[in-house]
Design an enzyme around this catalytic site. Structure first.
Site, PDB file in Angstrom:
ATOM      1  N   GLU A  18      22.231  54.298  38.916  1.00  4.92           N
ATOM      2  CA  GLU A  18      22.636  53.325  37.884  1.00  4.92           C
ATOM      3  C   GLU A  18      24.093  53.522  37.462  1.00  4.92           C
ATOM      4  O   GLU A  18      24.465  53.328  36.304  1.00  4.92           O
ATOM      5  CB  GLU A  18      21.665  53.368  36.695  1.00  4.92           C
ATOM      6  CG  GLU A  18      20.268  52.980  37.169  1.00  4.92           C
ATOM      7  CD  GLU A  18      19.269  52.778  36.070  1.00  4.92           C
ATOM      8  OE1 GLU A  18      19.639  52.282  35.002  1.00  4.92           O
ATOM      9  OE2 GLU A  18      18.085  53.105  36.297  1.00  4.92           O
ATOM     10  N   GLY A  19      24.909  53.883  38.455  1.00  7.95           N
ATOM     11  CA  GLY A  19      26.341  54.082  38.248  1.00  7.95           C
ATOM     12  C   GLY A  19      26.692  55.547  38.179  1.00  7.95           C
ATOM     13  O   GLY A  19      26.284  56.249  37.259  1.00  7.95           O
ATOM     14  N   THR A  20      27.426  56.053  39.164  1.00 14.35           N
ATOM     15  CA  THR A  20      27.808  57.469  39.202  1.00 14.35           C
ATOM     16  C   THR A  20      28.684  57.828  38.002  1.00 14.35           C
ATOM     17  O   THR A  20      29.216  56.950  37.309  1.00 14.35           O
ATOM     18  CB  THR A  20      28.592  57.778  40.474  1.00 14.35           C
ATOM     19  OG1 THR A  20      29.807  56.997  40.462  1.00 14.35           O
ATOM     20  CG2 THR A  20      27.796  57.441  41.732  1.00 14.35           C
ATOM     21  N   TRP A  53      17.487  52.871  48.815  1.00 13.27           N
ATOM     22  CA  TRP A  53      17.356  53.609  47.554  1.00 13.27           C
ATOM     23  C   TRP A  53      16.746  52.747  46.447  1.00 13.27           C
ATOM     24  O   TRP A  53      17.238  52.702  45.329  1.00 13.27           O
ATOM     25  CB  TRP A  53      18.712  54.170  47.113  1.00 13.27           C
ATOM     26  CG  TRP A  53      19.198  55.262  48.018  1.00 13.27           C
ATOM     27  CD1 TRP A  53      20.164  55.158  48.975  1.00 13.27           C
ATOM     28  CD2 TRP A  53      18.687  56.595  48.094  1.00 13.27           C
ATOM     29  NE1 TRP A  53      20.294  56.354  49.645  1.00 13.27           N
ATOM     30  CE2 TRP A  53      19.404  57.262  49.114  1.00 13.27           C
ATOM     31  CE3 TRP A  53      17.694  57.291  47.397  1.00 13.27           C
ATOM     32  CZ2 TRP A  53      19.156  58.588  49.453  1.00 13.27           C
ATOM     33  CZ3 TRP A  53      17.458  58.613  47.734  1.00 13.27           C
ATOM     34  CH2 TRP A  53      18.179  59.245  48.742  1.00 13.27           C
ATOM     35  N   PRO A  56      22.472  50.318  52.620  1.00 11.00           N
ATOM     36  CA  PRO A  56      22.937  51.496  53.349  1.00 11.00           C
ATOM     37  C   PRO A  56      24.458  51.655  53.376  1.00 11.00           C
ATOM     38  O   PRO A  56      24.970  52.772  53.323  1.00 11.00           O
ATOM     39  CB  PRO A  56      22.378  51.272  54.764  1.00 11.00           C
ATOM     40  CG  PRO A  56      21.133  50.473  54.537  1.00 11.00           C
ATOM     41  CD  PRO A  56      21.459  49.567  53.389  1.00 11.00           C
ATOM     42  N   GLY A  95      15.820  85.315  38.332  1.00 11.52           N
ATOM     43  CA  GLY A  95      15.006  85.063  39.514  1.00 11.52           C
ATOM     44  C   GLY A  95      13.862  84.102  39.232  1.00 11.52           C
ATOM     45  O   GLY A  95      13.516  83.265  40.074  1.00 11.52           O
ATOM     46  N   ASP A 120      23.700  47.870  32.070  1.00  4.24           N
ATOM     47  CA  ASP A 120      24.045  48.361  30.728  1.00  4.24           C
ATOM     48  C   ASP A 120      22.796  48.908  30.045  1.00  4.24           C
ATOM     49  O   ASP A 120      22.813  49.995  29.449  1.00  4.24           O
ATOM     50  CB  ASP A 120      24.640  47.234  29.876  1.00  4.24           C
ATOM     51  CG  ASP A 120      26.087  46.924  30.226  1.00  4.24           C
ATOM     52  OD1 ASP A 120      26.711  47.726  30.941  1.00  4.24           O
ATOM     53  OD2 ASP A 120      26.583  45.870  29.781  1.00  4.24           O
TER      54      ASP A 120
END
Length: 392
Positions: free
Chosen positions: A374-376, A163, A135, A351, A247
């Site tokens: 997995e890494g921003t 998460w 958290p 739409g 990786d």
């Protein structure tokens, strides 16, 4: 939604082309028809996940000796791409089982650990999970608060992780927790956790924007006892293991992003030929045509980076060299490409792109997570720039 006919890719082995076709057939026949229903309900698609396991999709790179398909990273990328074109949630489960769980144990585990944990997950009979985030600890793993304290032949683990993909249904978890808090990220240790043991519980299930059918929740440890034999690697090696595994995971997420984008692109190409405005197909308007051109170009650029990263991972088996740079570049570009393409797809559909009657809005929601987990994207840029400049 009609799907574009599959074209062969030059240079693939017969085995790679076969698993690509098998994944495509299964995805379109078994997954695509139920994707919207499971997205709406958020229910975990256990039946189709089990079927994916029987096809060998849950352990593509796992050696046959441990119950896998014994294939290479490019085969994995090709299959995952096809699954994610039908539904990114199924692809998420497949990616975690292959990249984050099985890969880590095969690379760092003992023979006993491989025998116990890999086979069931590779076959789809068991579900694996990977737990690094907490958290209050995301990109900065060194600040995690969970603890593992050695007591004789076992560790006592306490803390809360967040998460965790597949946590609500996971049989096993690859857990990263602190054994030496004063050492920061060098005090992290990895453990293999059986979720049916006392002291393990599942917390709040996350109400997510996208990939809703891939169950995600917190997990809680309350005096959970993990045998020393269930430690993965040595004490303090957890951060190295986590980053090495990521990786591989980033190649998987890049492939997921590619699959989502391809689905949105193919839907858009079909739509611009059928939808008319001012007496002609909207694809004839330059503004729309340019969107199609940009979408296609970025998709193919991402594909090149992903296949390059897959080849780098294949080479690493012999050379032992890291493929961090290739994986980070593929993940960064492919995830941002998926957001660009799915955004353009919604715009092209107008739409109807905003309506749940078509899957385009789901592609848009699913694409967003590829820039985060997995890494921003920010972390990928940090990794790439540091590797290229040598600066910290």
């Amino acid at each position: 939604m009609a799907t574009k006919e599959m074209q062969p890719i030059a240079g693939l082995t017969e085995e790679q082309e076969m698993i690509r076709q098998a994944a495509r057939d299964f995805a379109q026949k078994e997954i695509a028809p139920i994707a919207a229903e499971f997205d709406e309900s958020g229910e975990f698609p256990l039946d189709t996940v089990r079927k994916m396991g029987k096809l060998g999709l849950m352990g593509i790179e796992v050696p046959e000796a441990y119950g896998g398909a014994g294939m290479d990273t490019l085969a994995y990328v090709l299959a995952l791409e096809e699954i994610c074109k039908a539904d990114a949630s199924h692809g998420t489960v497949m990616s975690v089982n292959n990249s984050l769980f099985c890969h880590g144990i095969l690379k760092f585990g003992t023979e006993e650990q491989k025998q116990k944990y890999v086979g069931g997950v590779a076959s789809g009979d068991k579900i694996g999970a990977y737990s690094l985030t907490e958290p209050m600890s995301g990109s900065d793993a060194g600040t995690m608060r969970s603890r593992a304290v050695l007591e004789g032949d076992h560790y006592v683990i306490n803390g809360r992780k967040s998460w965790v993909t597949s946590a609500p249904v996971a049989d096993y978890v690859l857990l990263f927790t602190m054994t030496d808090p004063d050492a920061g990220h060098k005090g992290i240790t990895a453990f293999l956790v059986d979720t049916d043991q006392p002291g393990f519980s599942r917390g709040k299930k996350e109400p997510k924007l996208g990939i809703r059918a891939s169950a995600t929740s917190e997990i809680v440890f309350d005096n959970y006892k993990a045998l020393v034999a269930n430690r993965l690697g040595e004490e303090g090696e957890g951060f190295k293991i986590a980053m090495t595994v990521l990786d591989a995971g980033r190649i998987g997420i890049a492939s997921q992003a590619l699959g989502i984008a391809e689905a949105a692109y193919e839907a858009s190409v079909q739509y611009v030929k059928e939808r008319e405005a001012f007496g002609k197909p909207i694809g004839e308007f330059q503004g729309t045509g340019f969107k199609i051109a940009d979408m296609k170009t970025r998709i193919e650029a991402a594909r090149g980076l992903i296949y390059n990263a897959a080849q780098a991972k294949i080479r690493s088996v012999e050379t032992g060299e890291r493929y961090t740079l290739e994986a980070s570049m593929a993940k960064l570009f492919a995830s941002e490409m998926a957001m660009f393409v799915t955004h353009a797809a919604v715009q092209i559909h107008g739409g109807m792109g905003y309506s749940k009657e078509l899957p385009v809005e789901r592609y848009f929601r699913d694409a967003k997570i590829t820039e985060i987990y997995e890494g921003t994207s920010e972390i990928q840029r940090l990794v790439i720039s540091r590797l290229e400049t040598g600066l910290r």
